[in-house]
Every structure is written in C-alpha cells, then in structure tokens.
Design a protein around this motif. Sequence first.
Motif, PDB file in Angstrom:
ATOM      1  N   ARG A   1     -27.704   1.814 -18.148  1.00 21.26           N
ATOM      2  CA  ARG A   1     -27.364   3.104 -17.651  1.00 21.26           C
ATOM      3  C   ARG A   1     -28.210   4.308 -18.131  1.00 21.26           C
ATOM      4  O   ARG A   1     -27.475   4.685 -19.137  1.00 21.26           O
ATOM      5  N   PRO A   2     -29.223   4.757 -17.852  1.00 20.22           N
ATOM      6  CA  PRO A   2     -29.864   5.950 -18.533  1.00 20.22           C
ATOM      7  C   PRO A   2     -29.464   7.312 -18.445  1.00 20.22           C
ATOM      8  O   PRO A   2     -29.705   8.217 -18.863  1.00 20.22           O
ATOM      9  N   SER A   3     -28.696   7.504 -17.096  1.00 20.64           N
ATOM     10  CA  SER A   3     -28.046   8.827 -16.897  1.00 20.64           C
ATOM     11  C   SER A   3     -27.178   9.236 -17.749  1.00 20.64           C
ATOM     12  O   SER A   3     -26.375   8.901 -18.441  1.00 20.64           O
ATOM     13  N   VAL A   4     -27.410  10.913 -18.050  1.00 20.16           N
ATOM     14  CA  VAL A   4     -26.451  11.503 -18.840  1.00 20.16           C
ATOM     15  C   VAL A   4     -25.300  11.896 -17.944  1.00 20.16           C
ATOM     16  O   VAL A   4     -24.408  12.443 -18.500  1.00 20.16           O
TER      17      VAL A   4
ATOM     18  N   ILE B   1     -17.952  -8.270 -19.696  1.00 20.09           N
ATOM     19  CA  ILE B   1     -18.963  -8.166 -20.420  1.00 20.09           C
ATOM     20  C   ILE B   1     -18.758  -7.023 -21.196  1.00 20.09           C
ATOM     21  O   ILE B   1     -18.830  -7.060 -22.496  1.00 20.09           O
ATOM     22  N   GLY B   2     -18.406  -5.975 -20.570  1.00 19.18           N
ATOM     23  CA  GLY B   2     -18.328  -4.643 -21.655  1.00 19.18           C
ATOM     24  C   GLY B   2     -18.242  -3.466 -20.608  1.00 19.18           C
ATOM     25  O   GLY B   2     -18.255  -3.650 -19.251  1.00 19.18           O
ATOM     26  N   ASN B   3     -18.431  -2.441 -21.297  1.00 17.72           N
ATOM     27  CA  ASN B   3     -18.332  -1.053 -20.588  1.00 17.72           C
ATOM     28  C   ASN B   3     -19.444  -0.150 -20.928  1.00 17.72           C
ATOM     29  O   ASN B   3     -19.927  -0.079 -22.176  1.00 17.72           O
ATOM     30  N   THR B   4     -20.134   0.540 -19.978  1.00 16.89           N
ATOM     31  CA  THR B   4     -21.407   1.298 -20.284  1.00 16.89           C
ATOM     32  C   THR B   4     -20.719   2.933 -20.150  1.00 16.89           C
ATOM     33  O   THR B   4     -19.933   3.229 -19.696  1.00 16.89           O
TER      34      THR B   4
ATOM     35  N   TYR C   1     -33.496  -7.365 -15.537  1.00 18.78           N
ATOM     36  CA  TYR C   1     -33.070  -6.079 -15.948  1.00 18.78           C
ATOM     37  C   TYR C   1     -32.473  -5.344 -14.633  1.00 18.78           C
ATOM     38  O   TYR C   1     -32.813  -5.462 -13.526  1.00 18.78           O
ATOM     39  N   ILE C   2     -31.146  -4.674 -15.020  1.00 16.46           N
ATOM     40  CA  ILE C   2     -30.434  -4.250 -13.693  1.00 16.46           C
ATOM     41  C   ILE C   2     -29.925  -2.863 -14.221  1.00 16.46           C
ATOM     42  O   ILE C   2     -29.685  -2.529 -15.176  1.00 16.46           O
ATOM     43  N   PHE C   3     -30.394  -1.889 -12.993  1.00 12.19           N
ATOM     44  CA  PHE C   3     -30.270  -0.271 -13.215  1.00 12.19           C
ATOM     45  C   PHE C   3     -28.826  -0.016 -12.798  1.00 12.19           C
ATOM     46  O   PHE C   3     -28.627  -0.482 -11.747  1.00 12.19           O
ATOM     47  N   GLN C   4     -28.090   0.624 -13.679  1.00 18.22           N
ATOM     48  CA  GLN C   4     -26.618   1.083 -13.024  1.00 18.22           C
ATOM     49  C   GLN C   4     -26.791   2.706 -12.628  1.00 18.22           C
ATOM     50  O   GLN C   4     -26.750   3.394 -13.509  1.00 18.22           O
ATOM     51  N   HIS C   5     -27.074   3.084 -11.470  1.00 16.80           N
ATOM     52  CA  HIS C   5     -27.053   4.216 -10.919  1.00 16.80           C
ATOM     53  C   HIS C   5     -25.656   4.788 -10.739  1.00 16.80           C
ATOM     54  O   HIS C   5     -24.543   4.042 -10.492  1.00 16.80           O
ATOM     55  N   LEU C   6     -25.592   6.168 -11.014  1.00 18.95           N
ATOM     56  CA  LEU C   6     -24.255   6.706 -11.204  1.00 18.95           C
ATOM     57  C   LEU C   6     -24.365   7.722 -10.077  1.00 18.95           C
ATOM     58  O   LEU C   6     -25.011   8.534  -9.975  1.00 18.95           O
ATOM     59  N   ARG C   7     -23.147   7.964  -9.129  1.00 18.22           N
ATOM     60  CA  ARG C   7     -22.936   8.567  -8.140  1.00 18.22           C
ATOM     61  C   ARG C   7     -21.570   9.445  -8.319  1.00 18.22           C
ATOM     62  O   ARG C   7     -20.675   8.840  -9.001  1.00 18.22           O
TER      63      ARG C   7
ATOM     64  N   ASN D   1     -20.825   3.720  -8.768  1.00 14.94           N
ATOM     65  CA  ASN D   1     -22.078   3.256  -9.411  1.00 14.94           C
ATOM     66  C   ASN D   1     -22.565   2.369  -8.321  1.00 14.94           C
ATOM     67  O   ASN D   1     -22.003   1.910  -7.278  1.00 14.94           O
ATOM     68  N   GLU D   2     -23.928   1.898  -8.601  1.00 12.10           N
ATOM     69  CA  GLU D   2     -24.706   1.164  -7.446  1.00 12.10           C
ATOM     70  C   GLU D   2     -25.658   0.523  -8.489  1.00 12.10           C
ATOM     71  O   GLU D   2     -26.494   1.200  -9.316  1.00 12.10           O
ATOM     72  N   LEU D   3     -25.730  -0.809  -8.318  1.00 11.42           N
ATOM     73  CA  LEU D   3     -26.578  -1.763  -9.329  1.00 11.42           C
ATOM     74  C   LEU D   3     -27.713  -2.034  -8.445  1.00 11.42           C
ATOM     75  O   LEU D   3     -27.884  -2.218  -7.348  1.00 11.42           O
ATOM     76  N   GLU D   4     -28.980  -2.344  -9.279  1.00 13.00           N
ATOM     77  CA  GLU D   4     -30.387  -2.440  -8.735  1.00 13.00           C
ATOM     78  C   GLU D   4     -31.163  -3.334  -9.716  1.00 13.00           C
ATOM     79  O   GLU D   4     -31.061  -2.923 -10.831  1.00 13.00           O
ATOM     80  N   VAL D   5     -31.466  -4.416  -9.282  1.00 14.28           N
ATOM     81  CA  VAL D   5     -32.628  -5.009 -10.039  1.00 14.28           C
ATOM     82  C   VAL D   5     -33.951  -4.296 -10.282  1.00 14.28           C
ATOM     83  O   VAL D   5     -34.364  -3.854  -9.166  1.00 14.28           O
ATOM     84  N   ILE D   6     -34.573  -3.980 -11.538  1.00 13.56           N
ATOM     85  CA  ILE D   6     -35.647  -3.299 -11.570  1.00 13.56           C
ATOM     86  C   ILE D   6     -36.974  -4.142 -12.199  1.00 13.56           C
ATOM     87  O   ILE D   6     -36.300  -5.058 -12.971  1.00 13.56           O
ATOM     88  N   PRO D   7     -38.097  -3.970 -12.089  1.00  9.43           N
ATOM     89  CA  PRO D   7     -39.074  -4.629 -12.888  1.00  9.43           C
ATOM     90  C   PRO D   7     -39.087  -4.414 -14.512  1.00  9.43           C
ATOM     91  O   PRO D   7     -38.578  -3.223 -14.790  1.00  9.43           O
TER      92      PRO D   7
END
Length: 188
Positions: A81-84, A100-103, A141-147, A155-161
């Motif tokens: 979850r790279p977003s600020v 698993i945990g919380n981001t 690797y899964i990217f957690q987008h925040l909206r 949130n929206e999850l997406e598998v990324i390279p």
Amino acid sequence: MVTFGNGLTGNTGRKLPAETEAGQGEQAKGTIMKKSTLIPIGVCALALFVAGCASNVQFVKIPNLQQRVEDPTKGRIYLIRPSVMGAAASLEVWDGKQHIGNTGSQSFLCWERPPGEAIISGREENVSTVPVWVQANEVYYIFQHLRVGWVQARNELEVIPAIEATKLLKKCKPPKPGKCEDHPECRQ
C-alpha cells in the motif's frame, strides 16, 4: 438597470435585497450560512482522512525479508500500500479466513503460505478480493489501491509484476509484528 462596458444598459434579472419579498432575504442568508458551515466541516473531514498514523501491523509470522523466499516449500505474498492518501485508515488484509494484518499508508505486509489457491482480501468500507494461485518458491505482489468512500476508505486489490512492485517496496515501511489479541481491530 446596469450599464455595460459597451455603453448599453440592461436588466441583469437579479433582485436586489430591497426587491426581495419579506422573509426571502433571511432565508437566503440561512442557506449561505449552512453552506459556509459545511465547508469547514468538509475540510476537517478531508484532513482527518489524509492525515494521521494508522498502524502497519502483521499478525502472522514475518519471514526474513532479506531472502527471496524463506521456506522454499511455500510461496511468498507481498501486499503493498504505497499511497499516503488515507494515512489514518488502517485496512485489514486477509488470506482466506486468516487475518494477516493491517496496512497503513506507505507500508506493506509479507507472509508465506503453502501452495494452492489463495483468496486475498482487503477490508474497510468495502471488501476487495483477488485470487492468487500460489506455487512453491515463487513470489507474488498485490497492490492495494485506496479510494475515497462514503464514511471510510475503500480499497481495490490488483496483482502487479515484480519490476513494478520492487520500485514500490522501496518507498514503503515493513510491517511491525503484533499479536491479534493486542489489537482491537484484529478479528480472527
């Protein structure tokens, strides 16, 4: 009557306060007053959504992050979850029925699991899921987008390279180990 820049005169169609019927001026002031009080409330809500410090805690074992995969009989999953944005929002991450945990903002979780189908979900105002077919000694690797949501973050999850994930991981904090029973947001 109004005199325009070209020397012509005309009526703007707007009523001046003296022209309004009794009570309409006060009603208009009330409408303006309501709008002017909503703006600071909205700004404060936005500030709370953007600022804060949500915890980045992991309830399952954190593998050695210096190794590609610690246990070669398992597969490794990174949820990033790279977003600020939404820094105050702590989003739950699940692998099937295991919390698993919380981001938090600019963070990641990392865990290893046995091979097979994994349904990874992020939960807050909504639930977003992504299936991953895990193979031994592989990394996912899964990217957690925040909206922006109605009340909380969505949130929206997406598998990324891997190449994209490697760049994002450099900007993120690793998880802190925690015990589920020590965190009120943990549900097993």
